[in-house]
Write an enzyme that holds these catalytic residues in place. Structure first.
Site, mmCIF file in Angstrom:
data_model
loop_
_atom_site.group_PDB
_atom_site.id
_atom_site.type_symbol
_atom_site.label_atom_id
_atom_site.label_comp_id
_atom_site.label_asym_id
_atom_site.label_seq_id
_atom_site.Cartn_x
_atom_site.Cartn_y
_atom_site.Cartn_z
ATOM 1 N N ASP A 1 7.223 6.515 -15.350
ATOM 2 C CA ASP A 1 7.757 7.825 -15.735
ATOM 3 C C ASP A 1 7.152 8.920 -14.856
ATOM 4 O O ASP A 1 6.129 8.700 -14.205
ATOM 5 C CB ASP A 1 7.353 8.126 -17.184
ATOM 6 N N MET B 1 6.004 17.845 -26.500
ATOM 7 C CA MET B 1 7.170 18.455 -25.851
ATOM 8 C C MET B 1 7.630 19.718 -26.580
ATOM 9 O O MET B 1 8.771 19.810 -27.018
ATOM 10 C CB MET B 1 8.308 17.430 -25.790
ATOM 11 N N LYS C 1 11.698 12.603 -12.614
ATOM 12 C CA LYS C 1 12.145 13.683 -11.727
ATOM 13 C C LYS C 1 11.220 13.877 -10.535
ATOM 14 O O LYS C 1 11.467 14.726 -9.680
ATOM 15 C CB LYS C 1 12.187 14.994 -12.498
#
Lengths: 246, 246
Positions: B44, B181, B66
């Site tokens: 990740d 988060m 990402k």
């Protein structure tokens, strides 16, 4: 590997460390380095022999639980041991099962260390619920059915087991509930949870001696949980619709 | 050390493993053994470079986040990579930050592995809250004030941040709340929590990049939490009277 994680235990320091649920493979690298280099080790009852076997052969291991039929040491007695051995210049490893900051009495140990001006480091450990979920290959949360994860404990008061303190208000529908130290009256606890609003058909798994060769799993629902089907302590329970044991 | 924890990654197997919060010292021994012996590694975004540096020099590391400005791979794309590489006989390490079974999409990955009949093992990891509490030297629960520990996450819906889904009913007074988060609108989130019944003077700590050299801590109360004082993502928040940052 960064330098810090491999540092040896330092003279006069206390290390408050989580040993994880029992399997030595679930020790952290930092915990292993401290286990191999600490002079004095104060383990809880539930720290496994396989883990203690990794300590330095010259370490002084002083069990601070009910293990070996010894009378239980008091919390103040544990504080005394930490003070005495660090005063002599020893490094002291206070080894707790699971994570040291959850449902232990870490707050009291931290306060005692601060009061005595003893330098200390805390190292987290794998808490049993995570090890149990990994072994059962079930997620603990789920985007559609379980967006909250709740850790609770149970206690015995006036002859009846209940959550500590009882859940007040509506229990969230989208939660997974983990119960540590549920005692032995599982049926009464399940009835309490149903009375708190958790549907009776909610999956419930009671895992005994997680991550050890004696692990025992009783998978049921809150309605069908049976006292006699649950293995010996320590037991951790996972309850919720995200919990899927195949 | 038991034999199992040192086993090499096996051909055609997938290992769904928690890498912990970032510090390599918080890897488990089992995670390290798999990192050193897996053929293909699918990390990740949040898995640290220090941890990936422990992989075998011949490992094929394919970031599935990402990172590096690549377009984000889809969940189905991750499943395809696991199937393709195990079909070729490779061992595949799916490496997630923290614990793999909490607030990830482990349920979907487990379902995909079962559907494709790929043998797999899950290894728990240190979830960020435990590492943060250890660094801050604060207990997460307390016998007198916090007998429950609640993990939640927040999301952005209709331009406003809220718990997912919102807390319904009275929030338990004796709980520590951990939010993963939380997004970036901390003030709005704190206001939501106050509106849910959590007292405005409840201690609140927002920790950015926990357990890395860039860690940043903003200690406040729900009332005094300031958006601008919180460091960059990832952020984890600890809220409750057990949380004592000195």
């Amino acid at each position: 590997m960064n330098a810090h994680s491999q540092d040896e235990a330092q003279p006069g320091h206390v290390y408050l460390v989580g040993a994880g649920p029992g399997d030595p493979g679930l020790l952290t690298l930092r915990a292993l380095a401290l286990l191999q280099t600490s002079d004095v080790i104060l383990p809880d009852d539930l720290v496994s022999d396989e883990i203690l076997a990794l300590a330095s052969p010259t370490a002084n291991i002083i069990p601070v639980g009910k293990r070996c039929g010894q009378p239980r040491i008091t919390q103040a007695g544990i504080h005394d041991l930490m003070r005495e051995h660090t005063a002599e210049g020893s490094s002291v490893l206070r080894l707790k099962s699971g994570d040291p900051l959850v449902f232990g009495r870490a707050g009291e140990e931290i306060a005692a260390l601060r009061e005595a001006n003893i330098p200390f480091e805390i190292v987290p450990g794998i808490s049993a619920a995570f090890a149990v979920a990994a072994e059962l290959q079930t997620p603990l949360t789920d985007r559609s059915s379980a967006s909250k994860l709740i850790f609770a404990t149970a206690h015995h008061a006036a002859g009846k087991l209940e959550l500590t303190p009882k859940w007040t208000g509506a229990f969230p529908e989208d939660a997974t509930l983990v119960i540590y130290m549920p005692g032995r009256n599982f049926r009464a606890l399940a009835d309490d949870l149903i009375a708190s609003g958790i549907p009776a058909n909610t999956p419930c798994v009671a895992v005994s001696k997680a991550s050890t060769p004696e692990e025992h799993v009783h998978a049921s629902t809150l309605a069908t949980l049976e006292d006699a089907a649950v293995g010996p302590a320590p037991v951790v329970m996972l309850i919720g619709h995200a919990i899927q044991v195949t």
